[in-house]
Design a protein around this motif. Structure first.
Motif, mmCIF file in Angstrom:
data_model
loop_
_atom_site.group_PDB
_atom_site.id
_atom_site.type_symbol
_atom_site.label_atom_id
_atom_site.label_comp_id
_atom_site.label_asym_id
_atom_site.label_seq_id
_atom_site.Cartn_x
_atom_site.Cartn_y
_atom_site.Cartn_z
ATOM 1 N N TRP A 50 -3.550 20.032 -27.202
ATOM 2 C CA TRP A 50 -4.450 21.481 -27.001
ATOM 3 C C TRP A 50 -3.596 22.520 -26.571
ATOM 4 O O TRP A 50 -3.737 23.509 -27.209
ATOM 5 C CB TRP A 50 -5.597 21.229 -26.195
ATOM 6 C CG TRP A 50 -6.731 22.128 -25.899
ATOM 7 C CD1 TRP A 50 -6.434 22.875 -24.937
ATOM 8 C CD2 TRP A 50 -7.646 22.706 -26.859
ATOM 9 N NE1 TRP A 50 -7.451 23.886 -24.866
ATOM 10 C CE2 TRP A 50 -8.073 24.010 -26.096
ATOM 11 C CE3 TRP A 50 -8.030 22.307 -27.824
ATOM 12 C CZ2 TRP A 50 -9.074 24.553 -26.886
ATOM 13 C CZ3 TRP A 50 -8.916 23.067 -28.699
ATOM 14 C CH2 TRP A 50 -9.530 24.240 -28.018
ATOM 15 N N ASP A 51 -2.672 22.222 -25.418
ATOM 16 C CA ASP A 51 -2.081 23.398 -24.846
ATOM 17 C C ASP A 51 -1.131 23.553 -25.710
ATOM 18 O O ASP A 51 -0.924 25.174 -25.998
ATOM 19 C CB ASP A 51 -1.502 22.925 -23.588
ATOM 20 C CG ASP A 51 -2.350 22.360 -22.265
ATOM 21 O OD1 ASP A 51 -3.617 22.732 -22.507
ATOM 22 O OD2 ASP A 51 -2.190 21.929 -21.488
ATOM 23 N N GLN A 52 -0.431 22.943 -26.468
ATOM 24 C CA GLN A 52 0.776 23.339 -27.470
ATOM 25 C C GLN A 52 0.032 24.205 -28.675
ATOM 26 O O GLN A 52 0.809 25.332 -28.958
ATOM 27 C CB GLN A 52 1.413 22.111 -28.078
ATOM 28 C CG GLN A 52 2.405 22.513 -28.926
ATOM 29 C CD GLN A 52 3.318 21.120 -29.438
ATOM 30 O OE1 GLN A 52 3.020 20.011 -29.024
ATOM 31 N NE2 GLN A 52 4.105 21.354 -30.249
ATOM 32 N N ILE A 53 -1.184 23.755 -29.105
ATOM 33 C CA ILE A 53 -1.525 24.792 -29.985
ATOM 34 C C ILE A 53 -2.013 25.882 -29.797
ATOM 35 O O ILE A 53 -1.979 27.084 -30.470
ATOM 36 C CB ILE A 53 -2.870 23.629 -31.038
ATOM 37 C CG1 ILE A 53 -2.084 22.600 -31.809
ATOM 38 C CG2 ILE A 53 -3.714 24.684 -31.724
ATOM 39 C CD1 ILE A 53 -2.978 21.921 -32.636
ATOM 40 N N MET A 54 -2.778 25.745 -28.563
ATOM 41 C CA MET A 54 -3.323 27.030 -27.990
ATOM 42 C C MET A 54 -2.077 28.093 -27.942
ATOM 43 O O MET A 54 -2.183 29.235 -27.919
ATOM 44 C CB MET A 54 -4.007 26.870 -26.371
ATOM 45 C CG MET A 54 -5.404 26.102 -26.689
ATOM 46 S SD MET A 54 -6.502 26.855 -28.257
ATOM 47 C CE MET A 54 -6.675 28.457 -27.383
ATOM 48 N N ALA A 56 0.770 28.388 -29.657
ATOM 49 C CA ALA A 56 1.144 28.510 -30.982
ATOM 50 C C ALA A 56 0.160 29.613 -31.349
ATOM 51 O O ALA A 56 0.653 30.759 -31.857
ATOM 52 C CB ALA A 56 1.295 27.239 -31.736
ATOM 53 N N ILE A 57 -1.012 29.443 -31.234
ATOM 54 C CA ILE A 57 -2.120 30.275 -31.605
ATOM 55 C C ILE A 57 -1.852 31.641 -30.948
ATOM 56 O O ILE A 57 -1.946 32.619 -31.606
ATOM 57 C CB ILE A 57 -3.523 30.132 -31.459
ATOM 58 C CG1 ILE A 57 -3.886 28.756 -32.512
ATOM 59 C CG2 ILE A 57 -4.493 31.122 -31.674
ATOM 60 C CD1 ILE A 57 -5.102 28.066 -32.378
ATOM 61 N N ASN A 58 -1.557 31.835 -29.646
ATOM 62 C CA ASN A 58 -1.577 32.717 -28.748
ATOM 63 C C ASN A 58 -0.403 33.649 -29.156
ATOM 64 O O ASN A 58 -0.216 34.949 -29.064
ATOM 65 C CB ASN A 58 -1.474 32.483 -27.260
ATOM 66 C CG ASN A 58 -1.972 33.669 -26.494
ATOM 67 O OD1 ASN A 58 -2.592 34.294 -26.820
ATOM 68 N ND2 ASN A 58 -1.357 33.634 -25.225
ATOM 69 N N ASP A 59 0.738 33.021 -29.781
ATOM 70 C CA ASP A 59 1.931 33.678 -30.086
ATOM 71 C C ASP A 59 2.088 34.316 -31.493
ATOM 72 O O ASP A 59 2.999 34.882 -31.836
ATOM 73 C CB ASP A 59 3.191 32.854 -29.886
ATOM 74 C CG ASP A 59 3.543 32.167 -28.461
ATOM 75 O OD1 ASP A 59 3.016 32.916 -27.746
ATOM 76 O OD2 ASP A 59 4.188 31.287 -28.181
ATOM 77 N N THR A 60 0.845 33.967 -32.189
ATOM 78 C CA THR A 60 0.721 34.400 -33.554
ATOM 79 C C THR A 60 0.332 35.849 -33.485
ATOM 80 O O THR A 60 -0.726 36.429 -32.860
ATOM 81 C CB THR A 60 -0.358 33.603 -34.371
ATOM 82 O OG1 THR A 60 0.107 32.075 -34.323
ATOM 83 C CG2 THR A 60 -0.371 34.159 -35.812
ATOM 84 N N ASP A 61 1.244 36.728 -34.168
ATOM 85 C CA ASP A 61 0.746 38.174 -34.430
ATOM 86 C C ASP A 61 -0.542 38.579 -34.898
ATOM 87 O O ASP A 61 -0.983 37.713 -35.971
ATOM 88 C CB ASP A 61 1.754 38.782 -35.162
ATOM 89 C CG ASP A 61 3.272 38.956 -34.431
ATOM 90 O OD1 ASP A 61 3.314 38.896 -33.075
ATOM 91 O OD2 ASP A 61 4.228 39.234 -35.081
ATOM 92 N N GLY A 62 -1.253 39.174 -34.176
ATOM 93 C CA GLY A 62 -2.608 39.558 -34.804
ATOM 94 C C GLY A 62 -3.797 38.758 -34.448
ATOM 95 O O GLY A 62 -4.946 38.907 -34.828
ATOM 96 N N VAL A 63 -3.474 37.741 -33.740
ATOM 97 C CA VAL A 63 -4.296 36.817 -33.311
ATOM 98 C C VAL A 63 -4.346 36.742 -31.847
ATOM 99 O O VAL A 63 -3.419 36.847 -30.965
ATOM 100 C CB VAL A 63 -3.980 35.237 -33.813
ATOM 101 C CG1 VAL A 63 -4.951 34.260 -33.008
ATOM 102 C CG2 VAL A 63 -4.095 35.294 -35.264
ATOM 103 N N TYR A 64 -5.716 36.932 -31.160
ATOM 104 C CA TYR A 64 -6.010 37.264 -29.837
ATOM 105 C C TYR A 64 -7.160 35.942 -29.646
ATOM 106 O O TYR A 64 -7.705 35.661 -30.150
ATOM 107 C CB TYR A 64 -6.530 38.443 -29.704
ATOM 108 C CG TYR A 64 -5.768 39.683 -30.195
ATOM 109 C CD1 TYR A 64 -4.849 40.110 -29.584
ATOM 110 C CD2 TYR A 64 -6.416 40.042 -31.521
ATOM 111 C CE1 TYR A 64 -4.132 41.072 -30.349
ATOM 112 C CE2 TYR A 64 -5.491 40.917 -32.106
ATOM 113 C CZ TYR A 64 -4.428 41.543 -31.653
ATOM 114 O OH TYR A 64 -3.725 42.545 -32.218
ATOM 115 N N VAL A 65 -6.361 35.580 -28.102
ATOM 116 C CA VAL A 65 -7.171 34.440 -27.623
ATOM 117 C C VAL A 65 -7.765 34.875 -26.121
ATOM 118 O O VAL A 65 -7.186 35.241 -25.178
ATOM 119 C CB VAL A 65 -6.254 33.209 -27.265
ATOM 120 C CG1 VAL A 65 -6.891 32.058 -26.659
ATOM 121 C CG2 VAL A 65 -5.573 32.620 -28.436
#
Length: 83
Positions: A50-54, A56-65
């Motif tokens: 979960w932490d790894q995927i979160m 990766a998502i957080n590091d994606t341009d244009g995606v906000y967590v």
């Protein structure tokens, strides 16, 4: 002619299963229409996955967590401009 060996398929890893589950939620019609999704870690999923995927998502341009108080995460994203 020699017979080809049958390909053995390996079972997906726990992080692959988690990624596929989250991808299904994010790609759902409601999430796509609203450009937002709220996701939760299932009790049987591994915290490190979960932490790894979160991350990766957080590091994606244009995606906000936004982490929620109840342990979930709200994702929202920009729609890329068309060229």
């Amino acid at each position: 002619m020699a017979k080809a060996k049958p390909q053995t398929q390996r079972a997906p890893t726990s992080i692959e299963l988690l990624g596929a589950r989250l991808q299904k939620i994010i790609n759902g019609p409601t999430a796509q229409k609203n450009r937002t999704a709220i996701i939760y870690k299932a009790p049987d999923e591994i915290q490190e996955d979960w932490d790894q995927i979160m991350e990766a998502i957080n590091d994606t341009d244009g995606v906000y967590v936004t982490l929620l108080d109840d342990g979930g995460a709200k994702l929202h994203w920009d729609v890329p401009a068309k060229d």
